[in-house]
Each structure stands twice: as C-alpha cells, then as structure tokens.
Design an enzyme around this catalytic site. Sequence first.
Site, PDB file in Angstrom:
ATOM      1  N   SER A   1       0.866  -1.185   0.000  1.00 51.03           N
ATOM      2  CA  SER A   1       0.000   0.000   0.000  1.00 51.03           C
ATOM      3  C   SER A   1       0.900   1.231   0.000  1.00 51.03           C
ATOM      4  O   SER A   1       2.085   1.135   0.361  1.00 51.03           O
ATOM      5  CB  SER A   1      -0.845  -0.002   1.282  1.00 51.03           C
ATOM      6  OG  SER A   1      -1.486   1.238   1.462  1.00 51.03           O
TER       7      SER A   1
ATOM      8  N   TYR B   1      -1.712  -0.794  10.387  1.00 48.63           N
ATOM      9  CA  TYR B   1      -1.737  -0.972   8.930  1.00 48.63           C
ATOM     10  C   TYR B   1      -0.410  -0.521   8.336  1.00 48.63           C
ATOM     11  O   TYR B   1       0.173  -1.223   7.502  1.00 48.63           O
ATOM     12  CB  TYR B   1      -2.914  -0.198   8.355  1.00 48.63           C
ATOM     13  CG  TYR B   1      -3.201  -0.506   6.900  1.00 48.63           C
ATOM     14  CD1 TYR B   1      -3.697  -1.748   6.522  1.00 48.63           C
ATOM     15  CD2 TYR B   1      -2.988   0.445   5.910  1.00 48.63           C
ATOM     16  CE1 TYR B   1      -3.971  -2.040   5.183  1.00 48.63           C
ATOM     17  CE2 TYR B   1      -3.266   0.158   4.575  1.00 48.63           C
ATOM     18  CZ  TYR B   1      -3.752  -1.080   4.218  1.00 48.63           C
ATOM     19  OH  TYR B   1      -4.016  -1.360   2.887  1.00 48.63           O
TER      20      TYR B   1
HETATM   21  N1  LIG Z   1      -8.623  -0.325  -1.464  1.00 45.08           N
HETATM   22  C1  LIG Z   1      -7.590   0.438  -1.188  1.00 45.08           C
HETATM   23  O1  LIG Z   1      -7.708   1.672  -1.128  1.00 45.08           O
HETATM   24  C2  LIG Z   1      -6.233  -0.185  -0.951  1.00 45.08           C
HETATM   25  C3  LIG Z   1      -5.139   0.679  -0.895  1.00 45.08           C
HETATM   26  C4  LIG Z   1      -3.876   0.151  -0.672  1.00 45.08           C
HETATM   27  C5  LIG Z   1      -3.714  -1.216  -0.522  1.00 45.08           C
HETATM   28  N2  LIG Z   1      -4.787  -2.034  -0.572  1.00 45.08           N
HETATM   29  C6  LIG Z   1      -4.548  -3.470  -0.385  1.00 45.08           C
HETATM   30  O2  LIG Z   1      -5.065  -4.197  -1.484  1.00 45.08           O
HETATM   31  C7  LIG Z   1      -5.482  -5.501  -1.057  1.00 45.08           C
HETATM   32  C8  LIG Z   1      -6.917  -5.735  -1.496  1.00 45.08           C
HETATM   33  O3  LIG Z   1      -7.711  -4.711  -0.970  1.00 45.08           O
HETATM   34  P1  LIG Z   1      -9.220  -4.411  -1.419  1.00 45.08           P
HETATM   35  O4  LIG Z   1      -9.364  -2.946  -1.401  1.00 45.08           O
HETATM   36  O5  LIG Z   1      -9.581  -5.183  -2.608  1.00 45.08           O
HETATM   37  O6  LIG Z   1      -9.957  -4.967  -0.095  1.00 45.08           O
HETATM   38  P2  LIG Z   1     -11.345  -5.689   0.128  1.00 45.08           P
HETATM   39  O7  LIG Z   1     -11.618  -5.564   1.580  1.00 45.08           O
HETATM   40  O8  LIG Z   1     -12.349  -5.207  -0.841  1.00 45.08           O
HETATM   41  O9  LIG Z   1     -10.997  -7.209  -0.225  1.00 45.08           O
HETATM   42  C9  LIG Z   1     -10.089  -7.946   0.563  1.00 45.08           C
HETATM   43  C10 LIG Z   1     -10.371  -9.410   0.384  1.00 45.08           C
HETATM   44  O10 LIG Z   1      -9.472 -10.138   1.258  1.00 45.08           O
HETATM   45  C11 LIG Z   1     -10.210 -11.197   1.842  1.00 45.08           C
HETATM   46  N3  LIG Z   1      -9.601 -11.639   3.099  1.00 45.08           N
HETATM   47  C12 LIG Z   1      -9.523 -10.946   4.259  1.00 45.08           C
HETATM   48  N4  LIG Z   1      -8.955 -11.716   5.206  1.00 45.08           N
HETATM   49  C13 LIG Z   1      -8.656 -12.904   4.629  1.00 45.08           C
HETATM   50  C14 LIG Z   1      -8.071 -14.107   5.085  1.00 45.08           C
HETATM   51  N5  LIG Z   1      -7.686 -14.252   6.365  1.00 45.08           N
HETATM   52  N6  LIG Z   1      -7.915 -15.121   4.217  1.00 45.08           N
HETATM   53  C15 LIG Z   1      -8.325 -14.998   2.937  1.00 45.08           C
HETATM   54  N7  LIG Z   1      -8.903 -13.894   2.438  1.00 45.08           N
HETATM   55  C16 LIG Z   1      -9.076 -12.861   3.286  1.00 45.08           C
HETATM   56  C17 LIG Z   1     -11.610 -10.634   2.059  1.00 45.08           C
HETATM   57  O11 LIG Z   1     -12.568 -11.675   2.203  1.00 45.08           O
HETATM   58  C18 LIG Z   1     -11.801  -9.796   0.784  1.00 45.08           C
HETATM   59  O12 LIG Z   1     -12.400 -10.553  -0.247  1.00 45.08           O
HETATM   60  C19 LIG Z   1      -5.291  -5.523   0.467  1.00 45.08           C
HETATM   61  O13 LIG Z   1      -4.064  -6.164   0.772  1.00 45.08           O
HETATM   62  C20 LIG Z   1      -5.244  -4.056   0.823  1.00 45.08           C
HETATM   63  O14 LIG Z   1      -4.550  -3.818   2.024  1.00 45.08           O
HETATM   64  C21 LIG Z   1      -6.059  -1.555  -0.778  1.00 45.08           C
END
Ligand SMILES: NC(=O)c1ccc[n+]([C@@H]2O[C@H](COP(=O)([O-])OP(=O)(O)OC[C@H]3O[C@@H](n4cnc5c(N)ncnc54)[C@H](O)[C@@H]3O)[C@@H](O)[C@H]2O)c1
Length: 257
Positions: A140, A153
């Site tokens: 991130s 985080y």
């Molecule tokens: N959305 C943002 O703004 C953003 C920004 C920077 C980084 N990220 C990173 O991108 C990645 C995806 O984020 P997103 O926005 O799609 O999030 P999201 O919450 O929409 O999706 C995350 C997914 O991870 C799954 N998950 C959570 N815990 C789990 C576990 N123990 N085992 C298996 N699956 C699990 C959830 O069920 C969900 O489907 C994450 O690592 C997040 O930290 C997101």
Amino acid sequence: MSELAGRVALVTGASRGIGAATARALAAAGARVILTDLADASALAAELGGLWRRQDVTREDEWREVMAFARSEAGGLDILVNNAGLFLQKPLLETTLDDWRRLHAVNVEGVFLGCKHAVPLLAERAPRWAGGAAIVNISSVAGLVGAAGAVCYNASKGAVRIMTKGLALELARSRIRVNSVHPGLIDTTMGQEVMSRVAAALRVDDEEARSRLARRTPLRTLGKPAYIADAVAFLASDRAAYVTGTEMVVDGGFTAQ
Ligand SMILES: NC(=O)c1ccc[n+]([C@@H]2O[C@H](COP(=O)([O-])OP(=O)(O)OC[C@H]3O[C@@H](n4cnc5c(N)ncnc54)[C@H](O)[C@@H]3O)[C@@H](O)[C@H]2O)c1
C-alpha cells in the site's frame, strides 16, 4: 492478449475488489487462475474458467492444501499474488495487542506463508518462462508513508514492502521475481471504509469526502481496481523479466507530493 498462456496464477482475497480485478486481468492475459478467499468466489472462478478454493491465508495447513490443489488440479504454479488484506484505522492508544496480531496475521503472516509454500512449486516451473516465475505482494502507499491513526496498517504494509525486497534477493537464483505493488486509495469495499472514516473525521458526507480525496490526488480521481490489476499483470509477465525487488506505486501521484 495471451502473454500468460500456459501459466497458472493464484490470487488470494479474490472474491472482490483488487483481488477480483487481478484474477480477471490475469485470466484475460491467458493464465489459468486459482481464486482463493474466505468469502465465496466460485461464480467468478467459473466465469473466468479458473479454479476456486476457500482459504484463510493465516492458516499454514490451508496453504499446504492450496499448494497440493494447485499441483493436482492445475499442474503447478507460476504466479502468486498475495492480495488478501485487512485495514484498521485506530489511534495508537485505542489499538489493542489483539488488533495488532489480527492485522499482522493476515497482512504479514499470510504473505510470509504464501511465499514459503509457493516457492517450491514456482521454482519447478520457473525455467519454462523467459521472465521466470513471479510473486506480487500487494502492499500500500501506507507501506511507504505514514497514515495518521493507522499504525498497525502502516507497520504491516511496511513489512510487506521490505519482505519483498529480501525475498527478491533470496529467490533471484531460482528465477523467481518478487515485487510489491503500492495502491493509493482504490474504490473497493476497503477503500469505501477509508472514505467513510475520512468523512466522519471531516464531518461531511461520503460523497463530499470522496470528492475531496480525489481533489487531493494529482490525477484528480480515485483509483479503480483495474489499475492495480494491470500493474500486477505486467509484473507477472515476461515484459517484467528484469524487474525484481521493486515497489510499483499506483496512486495517481499521491505520494509524489
Ligand atoms: N482499497 C484500497 O484503497 C487499498 C489501498 C492500498 C492497498 N490495498 C490493499 O489491497 C489488497 C486488497 O484490498 P481491497 O481494497 O480489494 O480490499 P477488500 O476488503 O475489498 O478485499 C479484501 C479481500 O481479502 C479477503 N480476506 C480478508 N482476510 C482474509 C483471510 N484471512 N484469508 C483470505 N482472504 C481474506 C476478504 O474476504 C476480501 O475478499 C489488500 O491487501 C489491501 O490492504 C487496498
């Protein structure tokens, strides 16, 4: 485009958001995709002609089972995308040790376990491809710069960033490239949670928070999951054959400010 034809890719957290978009992008590039998540992604897997397996990334026994599944059902593994993650916005003094451990179990231990159990399979098939095998870890912008009230985080995503670099060095001789991707604010369930918290802090509604966040981004728009998926697809491909240990920031210029 079929630059990933013949390759098998595993995407964690693939039921929605960035993981689902990444599964789509890798499948569109010709890969056979294995989607895993706590939540059901069987319909998306079927749509993409891929495979589905329920998985909690914090459990080492499940990583063993998923790798056995990849071997028996798809013949091995060429690409691992460690995407599953949790977000936590809490001031330090309100953050409990359980909060810290729960977040790190998913965001850091999940990535560690994924790499550890995938490497033997990735190494077997790496000689087949000009660019070798590939691991892409989703960190991130919070792994690069601080975010007030998100100490857990920040720490977890910083760990993913530097773990990626150490692994890139360790695995270079096995021809496994390891890179991290650093999304800015992306419009997903997690991204909407961030926007709602910003809205509450500013005492404005979600729409106003969304437009203020977009205005603070140099490219003047919030990110789409597909932007991250495209970066992952590039890093997984032979076009990135000389790219390892790098951190690809996809944030509309946010951290360039
Ligand atoms: N959305 C943002 O703004 C953003 C920004 C920077 C980084 N990220 C990173 O991108 C990645 C995806 O984020 P997103 O926005 O799609 O999030 P999201 O919450 O929409 O999706 C995350 C997914 O991870 C799954 N998950 C959570 N815990 C789990 C576990 N123990 N085992 C298996 N699956 C699990 C959830 O069920 C969900 O489907 C994450 O690592 C997040 O930290 C997101």
